[in-house]
Design a protein around this motif. Structure first.
Motif, mmCIF file in Angstrom:
data_model
loop_
_atom_site.group_PDB
_atom_site.id
_atom_site.type_symbol
_atom_site.label_atom_id
_atom_site.label_comp_id
_atom_site.label_asym_id
_atom_site.label_seq_id
_atom_site.Cartn_x
_atom_site.Cartn_y
_atom_site.Cartn_z
ATOM 1 N N LEU A 169 -62.885 30.608 -43.635
ATOM 2 C CA LEU A 169 -62.442 29.543 -44.537
ATOM 3 C C LEU A 169 -62.669 29.907 -45.998
ATOM 4 C CD1 LEU A 169 -63.825 26.494 -42.518
ATOM 5 C CD2 LEU A 169 -61.431 27.176 -42.726
ATOM 6 N N GLU A 170 -63.746 30.637 -46.276
ATOM 7 C CA GLU A 170 -64.082 30.963 -47.660
ATOM 8 C C GLU A 170 -63.240 32.096 -48.224
ATOM 9 O OE1 GLU A 170 -68.332 31.446 -47.496
ATOM 10 O OE2 GLU A 170 -68.689 29.302 -47.860
ATOM 11 N N SER A 171 -62.227 32.551 -47.446
ATOM 12 C CA SER A 171 -61.224 33.453 -48.005
ATOM 13 C C SER A 171 -60.491 32.768 -49.162
ATOM 14 C CB SER A 171 -60.199 33.847 -46.933
ATOM 15 O OG SER A 171 -60.811 34.553 -45.888
ATOM 16 N N PHE A 172 -60.528 31.439 -49.175
ATOM 17 C CA PHE A 172 -59.796 30.679 -50.190
ATOM 18 C C PHE A 172 -60.689 30.129 -51.294
ATOM 19 C CE2 PHE A 172 -57.836 30.445 -46.074
ATOM 20 C CZ PHE A 172 -56.530 30.818 -46.337
ATOM 21 N N GLY A 173 -61.987 30.204 -51.129
ATOM 22 C CA GLY A 173 -62.892 29.673 -52.143
ATOM 23 C C GLY A 173 -64.128 29.053 -51.519
ATOM 24 N N GLN A 174 -65.069 28.671 -52.374
ATOM 25 C CA GLN A 174 -66.330 28.092 -51.914
ATOM 26 C C GLN A 174 -66.105 26.730 -51.262
ATOM 27 O OE1 GLN A 174 -68.346 30.983 -52.030
ATOM 28 N NE2 GLN A 174 -69.868 29.373 -52.305
ATOM 29 N N LEU A 175 -66.884 26.460 -50.222
ATOM 30 C CA LEU A 175 -66.804 25.168 -49.542
ATOM 31 C C LEU A 175 -67.809 24.191 -50.141
ATOM 32 C CD1 LEU A 175 -66.632 26.349 -45.816
ATOM 33 C CD2 LEU A 175 -64.744 25.519 -47.225
ATOM 34 N N ARG A 176 -67.369 22.955 -50.306
ATOM 35 C CA ARG A 176 -68.292 21.895 -50.715
ATOM 36 C C ARG A 176 -68.982 21.276 -49.508
ATOM 37 N NH1 ARG A 176 -65.020 17.877 -53.123
ATOM 38 N NH2 ARG A 176 -65.321 16.358 -51.487
ATOM 39 N N GLY A 177 -68.284 21.290 -48.394
ATOM 40 C CA GLY A 177 -68.844 20.731 -47.171
ATOM 41 C C GLY A 177 -68.233 21.398 -45.957
ATOM 42 N N PHE A 178 -69.003 21.514 -44.888
ATOM 43 C CA PHE A 178 -68.519 22.138 -43.649
ATOM 44 C C PHE A 178 -69.276 21.552 -42.473
ATOM 45 C CE2 PHE A 178 -69.233 25.353 -40.338
ATOM 46 C CZ PHE A 178 -67.925 25.604 -39.956
ATOM 47 N N ASP A 179 -68.557 21.263 -41.387
ATOM 48 C CA ASP A 179 -69.205 20.729 -40.187
ATOM 49 C C ASP A 179 -68.481 21.244 -38.952
ATOM 50 O OD1 ASP A 179 -70.719 19.228 -38.375
ATOM 51 O OD2 ASP A 179 -69.363 17.512 -38.508
ATOM 52 N N LEU A 180 -69.145 22.118 -38.188
ATOM 53 C CA LEU A 180 -68.631 22.553 -36.894
ATOM 54 C C LEU A 180 -69.105 21.540 -35.862
ATOM 55 C CD1 LEU A 180 -67.283 24.596 -34.996
ATOM 56 C CD2 LEU A 180 -69.469 25.815 -34.904
ATOM 57 N N VAL A 181 -68.173 20.876 -35.210
ATOM 58 C CA VAL A 181 -68.513 19.809 -34.269
ATOM 59 C C VAL A 181 -69.018 20.441 -32.968
ATOM 60 C CG1 VAL A 181 -67.659 17.811 -32.997
ATOM 61 C CG2 VAL A 181 -66.803 18.301 -35.298
ATOM 62 N N LYS A 190 -67.391 22.582 -29.965
ATOM 63 C CA LYS A 190 -66.295 21.882 -29.288
ATOM 64 C C LYS A 190 -64.934 22.465 -29.681
ATOM 65 C CE LYS A 190 -68.161 17.335 -28.147
ATOM 66 N NZ LYS A 190 -67.896 15.885 -28.211
ATOM 67 N N GLY A 191 -64.955 23.490 -30.522
ATOM 68 C CA GLY A 191 -63.705 24.159 -30.870
ATOM 69 C C GLY A 191 -62.973 23.573 -32.062
ATOM 70 N N TYR A 192 -63.633 22.695 -32.811
ATOM 71 C CA TYR A 192 -62.992 22.207 -34.034
ATOM 72 C C TYR A 192 -64.043 21.895 -35.094
ATOM 73 C CZ TYR A 192 -64.087 17.418 -32.406
ATOM 74 O OH TYR A 192 -64.721 16.277 -31.975
ATOM 75 N N ALA A 193 -63.585 21.857 -36.332
ATOM 76 C CA ALA A 193 -64.499 21.670 -37.461
ATOM 77 C C ALA A 193 -63.785 20.917 -38.575
ATOM 78 C CB ALA A 193 -64.986 23.033 -37.978
ATOM 79 N N PHE A 194 -64.566 20.499 -39.572
ATOM 80 C CA PHE A 194 -64.022 19.868 -40.769
ATOM 81 C C PHE A 194 -64.613 20.575 -41.979
ATOM 82 C CE2 PHE A 194 -63.880 16.615 -37.498
ATOM 83 C CZ PHE A 194 -62.603 16.078 -37.656
ATOM 84 N N CYS A 195 -63.844 20.640 -43.048
ATOM 85 C CA CYS A 195 -64.370 21.251 -44.268
ATOM 86 C C CYS A 195 -63.708 20.632 -45.492
ATOM 87 C CB CYS A 195 -64.157 22.772 -44.277
ATOM 88 S SG CYS A 195 -62.451 23.295 -44.517
ATOM 89 N N VAL A 196 -64.353 20.804 -46.638
ATOM 90 C CA VAL A 196 -63.801 20.398 -47.935
ATOM 91 C C VAL A 196 -64.124 21.526 -48.914
ATOM 92 C CG1 VAL A 196 -63.887 18.730 -49.834
ATOM 93 C CG2 VAL A 196 -64.140 17.938 -47.483
ATOM 94 N N TYR A 197 -63.146 21.912 -49.737
ATOM 95 C CA TYR A 197 -63.344 22.973 -50.717
ATOM 96 C C TYR A 197 -63.882 22.424 -52.030
ATOM 97 C CZ TYR A 197 -60.976 26.366 -47.776
ATOM 98 O OH TYR A 197 -60.653 27.208 -46.741
ATOM 99 N N GLN A 198 -64.691 23.259 -52.697
ATOM 100 C CA GLN A 198 -65.153 22.891 -54.040
ATOM 101 C C GLN A 198 -63.965 22.651 -54.954
ATOM 102 O OE1 GLN A 198 -68.061 22.198 -55.151
ATOM 103 N NE2 GLN A 198 -69.664 23.354 -54.119
ATOM 104 N N ASP A 199 -63.004 23.574 -54.930
ATOM 105 C CA ASP A 199 -61.776 23.441 -55.716
ATOM 106 C C ASP A 199 -60.714 22.862 -54.795
ATOM 107 O OD1 ASP A 199 -59.527 23.634 -57.252
ATOM 108 O OD2 ASP A 199 -59.563 25.822 -57.472
ATOM 109 N N VAL A 200 -60.472 21.565 -54.908
ATOM 110 C CA VAL A 200 -59.575 20.902 -53.962
ATOM 111 C C VAL A 200 -58.127 21.348 -54.118
ATOM 112 C CG1 VAL A 200 -61.058 18.878 -53.734
ATOM 113 C CG2 VAL A 200 -59.290 18.913 -55.516
ATOM 114 N N SER A 201 -57.805 22.079 -55.191
ATOM 115 C CA SER A 201 -56.429 22.532 -55.383
ATOM 116 C C SER A 201 -56.027 23.588 -54.350
ATOM 117 C CB SER A 201 -56.238 23.094 -56.801
ATOM 118 O OG SER A 201 -56.964 24.300 -56.970
ATOM 119 N N VAL A 202 -57.004 24.201 -53.668
ATOM 120 C CA VAL A 202 -56.674 25.209 -52.657
ATOM 121 C C VAL A 202 -56.531 24.599 -51.265
ATOM 122 C CG1 VAL A 202 -57.929 26.953 -53.982
ATOM 123 C CG2 VAL A 202 -59.067 25.838 -52.062
ATOM 124 N N THR A 203 -56.683 23.296 -51.148
ATOM 125 C CA THR A 203 -56.628 22.631 -49.840
ATOM 126 C C THR A 203 -55.333 22.933 -49.107
ATOM 127 O OG1 THR A 203 -58.060 20.842 -50.623
ATOM 128 C CG2 THR A 203 -56.735 20.407 -48.660
#
Length: 363
Positions: A169-181, A190-203
């Motif tokens: 995921l960090e190929s695109f930039g630093q993460l502000r939040g990450f959670d592997l469920v 469980k095979g899925y996760a959620f994340c938010v990027y520091q720079d939301v423009s790369v979302t």
């Protein structure tokens, strides 16, 4: 249920009208706390969260303690902690990963949380001014997973570790939040996760680049968690192209055969000409032992040299590092991969231990 008596933690008496308001806002004032130790009880959880909320400056509803109610499910080791206000509950979300009685706990929104309704009741994000360092947390380390820029990452192979997924995921930039469920009982992904990027423009760039990629026997589904996919604008195309190139490398490194081993293979580190002279070769070996030994116990360094008769040399141009344990080799890969060396960008990948022990340097 553990209702705190008025005054016990500074809670104010609740009048009938206030009680109705409290009921209507409860879904937005509660947080889920998972991973509690067996010794936890309502009193200790209430006292702890009231203390840490005060310590980080998260109390916004006046003097007194933030916690008004605690319900614990001892069998499944989780609790619902009810705060005085919606804003304080949002501030409590920043406490994800805080150490309680010797271990980290997860802080999440409960399943009945209604984001749309909650947005009308108060702030839905933690205050950016919280002093998380006061309780040993780094801002954005694992929290910050609410809001419109949250990304859903599905179809992850179960053998992927958290660090491997984050690296992808960090190929695109630093993460502000990450959670592997993970499964609460087994702790397995469980095979899925959620994340938010520091720079939301790369979302949207990340979603467009990662969605549909094959990883092992799985296909990734990557999109904004609360809406359909959005295409990146023209200005983002060059960033997207670069990111896709990074992903190609990550895909290779994250295949099942590339799981962490004690042996690391480096390329783009040495040139063939540097290996011909005996003195230069010994200098390179010594430099590698010193520099790469900083990551852990380094047992062996192998740098194949060109044959004097001109015959092909297996593994020529590669450097092999054998560490005493996987933890050391993982630290070395993290520290060396992508580092600039002599104008080149080092590529560090795990190498099969059996191939290395057999002297097979072409795997």
């Amino acid at each position: 249920m553990f209702p705190l008596a008025a005054g016990q933690f500074g809670a104010l008496p609740i009048m009938p009208v206030q009680a109705m308001t409290q009921q209507a806002t409860r879904h937005a004032r509660r947080v889920y706390v998972g991973g509690l130790p067996p010794t936890a009880n309502e009193q200790s959880v209430a006292t702890f969260f009231s203390h840490v909320m005060y310590a980080i400056g998260g109390n916004t509803a006046g003097p007194g303690d933030a916690v008004v109610n605690v319900y614990i499910n001892h069998e499944k080791k989780f609790a619902f902690v009810e705060m005085r206000s919606v804003e304080e509950a949002s501030n409590a979300m920043a406490l994800d990963g805080v150490i309680f009685e010797g271990g980290p706990v997860k802080v999440r929104r409960p399943s009945d949380y209604n984001p749309s309704l909650a947005a009308t009741l108060g702030p839905s994000q933690p205050s950016p001014n919280l002093n998380l360092a006061a309780v040993g947390l780094t801002p954005g380390s694992s929290g910050g997973l609410e809001g419109p820029d949250r990304i859903f990452v599905g179809g992850l192979p179960y053998y992927f570790t958290e660090s491997q997924i984050r690296e992808l995921l960090e190929s695109f930039g630093q993460l502000r939040g990450f959670d592997l469920v993970k499964d609460r009982e087994t702790g397995n992904s469980k095979g899925y996760a959620f994340c938010v990027y520091q720079d939301v423009s790369v979302t949207d760039i990340a979603c467009a680049a990662l969605n549909g990629i094959k990883m092992g026997d799985k296909t990734l589904t990557v999109r904004r968690a609360n809406q359909g996919t959005t295409q990146p604008n023209p200005e983002q195309e060059s960033v997207l192209l670069h990111a896709q190139q990074q992903i190609a490398l990550q895909r290779f490194m994250l295949q099942p055969g590339a799981l962490a081993t004690k042996v690391l293979c480096l390329t783009e580190v040495v040139s063939v000409d540097e290996l011909k002279d005996d003195d230069d070769y010994q200098d390179i070996l010594e430099d590698m032992r010193i520099e790469c030994g900083k990551f852990g116990a380094l047992l062996n360094v192998v740098i194949p040299r060109p044959n004097p008769n001109g015959e092909p040399t297996p593994g020529l141009g590669k450097v092999f590092l054998e560490y005493a344990d996987v933890d050391s080799s993982s630290k070395a890969r993290q520290g060396l991969n992508g580092r600039k060396f002599g104008g080149n960008q080092v590529v560090a990948v795990f190498y099969p231990e059996n191939k290395f022990s057999e002297g097979d340097y072409e795997a």
